[in-house]
Scaffold this active site. Structure first.
Site, PDB file in Angstrom:
ATOM      1  N   ASP A 116       7.873  22.282   1.198  1.00 30.51           N
ATOM      2  CA  ASP A 116       7.710  22.221  -0.264  1.00 30.51           C
ATOM      3  C   ASP A 116       7.278  23.608  -0.691  1.00 30.51           C
ATOM      4  OD1 ASP A 116       8.367  19.587  -0.502  1.00 30.51           O
ATOM      5  OD2 ASP A 116       6.330  18.861  -0.827  1.00 30.51           O
TER       6      ASP A 116
ATOM      7  N   ASP B 263       2.569  12.864   1.671  1.00 26.80           N
ATOM      8  CA  ASP B 263       3.984  12.550   1.874  1.00 26.80           C
ATOM      9  C   ASP B 263       4.598  13.391   2.998  1.00 26.80           C
ATOM     10  OD1 ASP B 263       3.625  14.721   0.186  1.00 26.80           O
ATOM     11  OD2 ASP B 263       5.515  14.424  -0.874  1.00 26.80           O
ATOM     12  N   HIS B 264       3.734  14.198   3.651  1.00 23.40           N
ATOM     13  CA  HIS B 264       4.211  14.965   4.805  1.00 23.40           C
ATOM     14  C   HIS B 264       3.444  14.647   6.082  1.00 23.40           C
ATOM     15  CE1 HIS B 264       7.109  17.615   2.671  1.00 23.40           C
ATOM     16  NE2 HIS B 264       6.407  17.148   1.652  1.00 23.40           N
TER      17      HIS B 264
ATOM     18  N   HIS C 225      -0.045  17.502   2.599  1.00 27.97           N
ATOM     19  CA  HIS C 225       0.079  16.400   1.645  1.00 27.97           C
ATOM     20  C   HIS C 225       0.412  15.079   2.342  1.00 27.97           C
ATOM     21  CE1 HIS C 225       0.821  19.050  -2.165  1.00 27.97           C
ATOM     22  NE2 HIS C 225      -0.440  18.663  -2.074  1.00 27.97           N
TER      23      HIS C 225
ATOM     24  N   HIS D 186       2.836  21.086   5.652  1.00 24.10           N
ATOM     25  CA  HIS D 186       1.600  21.210   4.864  1.00 24.10           C
ATOM     26  C   HIS D 186       0.857  19.888   4.844  1.00 24.10           C
ATOM     27  CE1 HIS D 186       4.651  19.879   1.970  1.00 24.10           C
ATOM     28  NE2 HIS D 186       3.670  19.411   1.221  1.00 24.10           N
TER      29      HIS D 186
ATOM     30  N   ASP E 113       0.829  -1.201   0.000  1.00 22.32           N
ATOM     31  CA  ASP E 113       0.000   0.000   0.000  1.00 22.32           C
ATOM     32  C   ASP E 113       0.864   1.253   0.000  1.00 22.32           C
ATOM     33  OD1 ASP E 113      -2.239  -1.500  -0.081  1.00 22.32           O
ATOM     34  OD2 ASP E 113      -2.694  -1.360   2.049  1.00 22.32           O
TER      35      ASP E 113
ATOM     36  N   ASP F   8      13.942  22.164  -0.609  1.00 26.37           N
ATOM     37  CA  ASP F   8      13.159  21.311  -1.525  1.00 26.37           C
ATOM     38  C   ASP F   8      13.911  21.082  -2.844  1.00 26.37           C
ATOM     39  OD1 ASP F   8      11.125  20.060  -2.960  1.00 26.37           O
ATOM     40  OD2 ASP F   8       9.832  21.835  -3.096  1.00 26.37           O
TER      41      ASP F   8
ATOM     42  N   SER G 134       3.481  23.252 -11.955  1.00 28.55           N
ATOM     43  CA  SER G 134       4.039  22.537 -10.822  1.00 28.55           C
ATOM     44  C   SER G 134       3.917  23.336  -9.525  1.00 28.55           C
ATOM     45  CB  SER G 134       5.509  22.216 -11.081  1.00 28.55           C
ATOM     46  OG  SER G 134       6.090  21.673  -9.917  1.00 28.55           O
ATOM     47  N   GLY G 135       3.958  22.641  -8.420  1.00 35.02           N
ATOM     48  CA  GLY G 135       3.929  23.275  -7.103  1.00 35.02           C
ATOM     49  C   GLY G 135       5.305  23.391  -6.475  1.00 35.02           C
ATOM     50  N   HIS G 136       6.338  23.033  -7.233  1.00 37.42           N
ATOM     51  CA  HIS G 136       7.688  23.054  -6.677  1.00 37.42           C
ATOM     52  C   HIS G 136       8.571  24.054  -7.415  1.00 37.42           C
ATOM     53  CE1 HIS G 136       7.170  19.502  -4.096  1.00 37.42           C
ATOM     54  NE2 HIS G 136       6.385  19.055  -5.061  1.00 37.42           N
TER      55      HIS G 136
END
Lengths: 555, 555
Positions: free
Chosen positions: B162, B76-77, B74, B72, B49, B194, B365-367
């Site tokens: 990020d 992955d955080h 997300h 934030h 998973d 980042d 993109s957000g980066h």
């Protein structure tokens, strides 16, 4: 005047996904085949070696076939031949290099010596099966590629092959636009056009640009240089050799396919190897570190390739050293992005400096971008535009390019594998589909894999498998050998042993239930037990492994 | 003057691959944690998973932990939090939206009601565990993100979170460069930056550009419009809603995660839903086709997502009609390219017109790209530059950006998960590694999957599996239940039944060999039989399936 017939065209591959290119053209009971390629697997087809076109239609019409014409020597254009030639033997047409590569593929096949090879001279037209075929050279990521101008009394069909435009090609052989232009003046019924890069705006860059970047990178390198590229990209290899010679370096080669194509292409005169440049890979440690270039396979992150072995520090001869410069002179084939990233990251971890396409101009494409496709269309001026060599998304983009140049939407066809395209003097339409099957090749087996097998494989890799066996005496109605479990690919579950022990009890009870209900057929008992066990395991562990259950029966 | 101590920093995730971001900072026996994310699996980890950081180090130092600070919302955080909070309970710090999303994640966990949530106001600094933390707002692909300026007596550490720079953000909240600038003036020991888009030249584009493209596309659409995007991309969703309202369309929502984030973000005031805009998905057939917008999940080609179900014509409410416009307002997360292509191709096959990033400006993109990273560095003027949030290749690129601005190569650190980074007033170096394990989450199980399991899964999916069971009577030294085979995920092999029948004989002979040599232990007999059978099957069919063999023994 004799009644004019129609042309039937059927793509057996190459238009419902990139790969296994194969096109059939039929007229007056004669058939020619253009290309016969293979397709590499993706995550939908795990563990398959590759896919090939379904040859059933050809085998059914075997007496009509007059020959296979190859546009160029890439696997997705000729890799299906060994499988086709297990069943039929027809003349093969190709340019010198293409035939050289084809011979290697077909060597060792029963009856190889009886295959008729016909070398195409692009300056000489041929009549094959009633089709008058003029060839035009094209630039591509392998030398000696051609496209076809196929003239019939019904009209002219142009097949672009895989092409790009390069005004400074390494071998000084240009895409022969004048032939397309002349055909366009005479009138072209249909243009079948490479769609691979139809999503790319602008023009593709010339191959020589890569040479300049390589020179620049080689100049900056202080330690060893490792260049990975496609083994069939002879011009790229030529540039690596030339830059190495210019910088007084020696080149060692790693990877079987690289060794093979370098041998054949230099024998045939397509690759010029500077004298005293190549050294055996076993001798690299005898030279100063700054003098060494290693030319390697593995630019797609392939698991067993030379570069991947280096990245994993499992290469027999090359251990990455701090400061080695690794150049990936290739771009990712869709689906390989992650594998390539993993290779890059591992190489960095081993201490290498890695140069790759997205951060440096170390690769250019071999396929026409939008403006090149427009040039092709503007010269050919076709009545009908038929995108080939692409997935739906590429073909749709390609069709939109044609429409942007004034070709009516109704005159651009989005054809799928197996579509029967009927062409007449003023008509070109899809009149049906022969419904080709997916044919998979894996190991020495070749056949239609049931979709079930692929589903099983995906299930196995996601959930693992539990195997259960027990033995019963059907006469005495008792369990004589207790259930035993084994698991493969199952994730660690804290209380799995407790769960399985409970499972044993459930199985024992279920066997008793069967006996009580007079269910004595082996298969019915197995089905009953399986159903109980699957439900129990899902309830307890929220997983759905594949369960394979065997009841061994003593009668 | 008291002796100054040092700072120990350990990344538990996020620097050896993208995902499962988690950073530990320690000083004077107090510890703070920044983020606690999960990581999505790739082909190396089939069927998992997701992955989470190894928490062992935190559990060993549980008494030092003063809190988790989230940059934030997300996955992955913060996606690892439910697993961390099974073992510990510490204060959580986050901005309003981030906390809203965290509450959803942690709801239902035992002891949820005892978790201490502390809302971060970016304009108010906090002291946590001896670290003085100032927050700066950042632009990103989710609202309410922050970076951290962490001041200690040893020096200042900046954690970028990020981030990107957007001078026209949807919520008018800019990346607060002035705070970084001020810190830079005072002096910054280390900048953790980042790296996600460090390979991208130039600047990222402003989010509002997407709005313009959407308006243009909506204007051209004649039938239904389906927009797929990330469910957490509230600003993108806002733009879809705004454009829909402007064009007098109605919006239906499909996909559980999309419904969930729209609910929470509008409740918290981050999403403004125009009145009478949203309609239930069940009502779409009541409206004219040209009035309908469907906002959907599945922009990454996820198998069970709303968009994929539409593409496969398996969606409960939406059947793609000819002329529907599908907009994929997202770019592929590396590894998803092929899945997305497949979705696009299937949608085209269903008759849709598909608009996606590589052919239209429907995503930004957000980066931060390279020039934005440079701006960050030029303001922070750090002594040490530490790339975070990336694979090796991204971190190396990021370090090269810093070096291009004059930061010495020795002052840029390429840290890996588990590295122990020691910081002093003028030193910053890696002094060891705590060797974190890979922790996989699959179903309700959570643990270290043995590498063997992953190898098994890959083998299973490539080669399939054969089960064999037989029963022997160890006292009478005879086979009482004949060997039986079953196969899963095995490709069709022409003569497989002949091969397996021969295999049965080999097994019978091998059992006799065991008896003759007095090999009577169940496991030794199994090993012996397995070895013989594997070799036989490879010899006959050139395949290496996983073979699972059980000898049931009657004593």
């Amino acid at each position: 005047m004799a009644k004019k017939t129609s042309i039937k065209m059927i793509p057996l591959g190459g238009v419902s996904g990139i790969g296994k290119n194969m096109m059939v053209l039929e007229k007056d009971n004669q058939m020619i085949i253009i290309d016969c390629g293979l397709m590499f697997p993706d995550e939908e087809t795990p563990g398959i070696d590759f896919l090939i076109p379904d040859f059933s239609y050809i085998l059914k019409n075997i007496n009509k076939v007059r020959g296979v014409i190859l546009t160029h020597g890439h696997e997705d254009h000729l890799g299906g031949l060994p499988f086709l030639f297990r069943k039929i033997n027809v003349p093969i047409y190709g340019t010198k290099l293409t035939l050289g590569l084809t011979r290697i593929k077909l060597n060792g096949l029963a009856g190889t010596d009886r295959i008729e090879y016909n070398e195409i001279d692009p300056q000489k037209a041929l009549s094959i099966g009633g089709f008058h075929i003029e060839f035009f050279r094209v630039n591509h990521s392998i030398p000696d590629g051609v496209g076809l101008i196929i003239r019939t009394d019904i009209g002219t069909i142009i097949h672009s092959g895989d092409f790009k435009l390069d005004h400074t090609p390494i071998d000084n052989k240009y895409t022969e636009l004048h032939k397309i232009s002349r055909a366009g003046e005479e009138g072209v019924l249909a243009l079948l056009c490479d769609s691979t890069n139809a999503e790319e705006a602008g023009y593709s860059l010339p191959e020589k640009d890569v040479g300049k970047t390589l020179l620049d990178k080689f100049d900056k390198a202080t330690k060893r240089i490792i260049v990975a590229t496609f083994s069939s990209h002879i011009h790229r290899i030529q540039q690596v050799l030339d830059v190495s010679a210019k910088m007084d370096k020696k080149v060692a080669i790693s990877g079987k396919s690289m060794l093979k194509t370098i041998k054949i292409s230099s024998e045939l005169g397509y690759l010029k190897i500077p004298e005293n440049l190549i050294i055996p890979i076993n001798n690299i440690d005898d030279l100063p570190i700054g003098d060494i270039v290693i030319l390697s396979t593995g630019s797609q992150g392939e698991p067993l390739s030379a570069l991947n072995r280096m990245a994993m520090d499992e290469h027999r001869r090359v251990s990455i050293m701090k400061g080695d410069m690794v150049i990936l002179s290739a771009s990712p084939i869709p689906g390989n992005e992650k594998a390539i990233s993993n290779t890059i990251n591992m190489l960095i971890k081993q201490g290498a400096e890695v140069v790759y396409e997205s951060i440096a101009g170390v690769h250019v494409s071999g396929h026409a971008a939008q403006e090149e496709i427009k040039l092709m269309i503007s010269l050919a001026k076709p009545q009908y535009f038929i995108p080939i060599h692409g997935e739906n998304k590429h073909k749709i983009q390609n069709a939109q390019i044609a429409q942007s140049m004034g070709i009516a939407a109704d005159n651009t066809l989005n054809i799928q594998n197996g579509d029967i395209v009927k062409m007449n003097m003023n008509v070109c339409r899809i009149s049906g589909n022969i419904k080709p099957k997916n044919v998979y090749v894996d190991g020495i087996g070749m056949g239609n894999i049931e979709d079930m097998v692929l589903r099983d494989r995906k299930m196995l890799s996601k959930n693992g498998v539990i195997f259960v066996a027990l033995g019963i005496d059907i006469n005495k109605k008792k369990i004589i050998l207790e259930p035993e479990f084994s698991m493969r690919g199952m994730i660690f579950i804290e209380n799995i042993n407790t769960i399985l022990n409970e499972g044993k009890k459930i199985l024992a009870d279920s066997v008793q239930n069967c006996f009580e209900d007079n269910i004595l057929s082996k298969h019915r008992i197995e089905d009953f037990l399986l159903d109980r066990l699957e439900k129990f395991i899902f309830k307890k562990a929220r997983i759905r492994p594949i369960i394979s259950l065997k009841v061994l029966v003593l009668h």
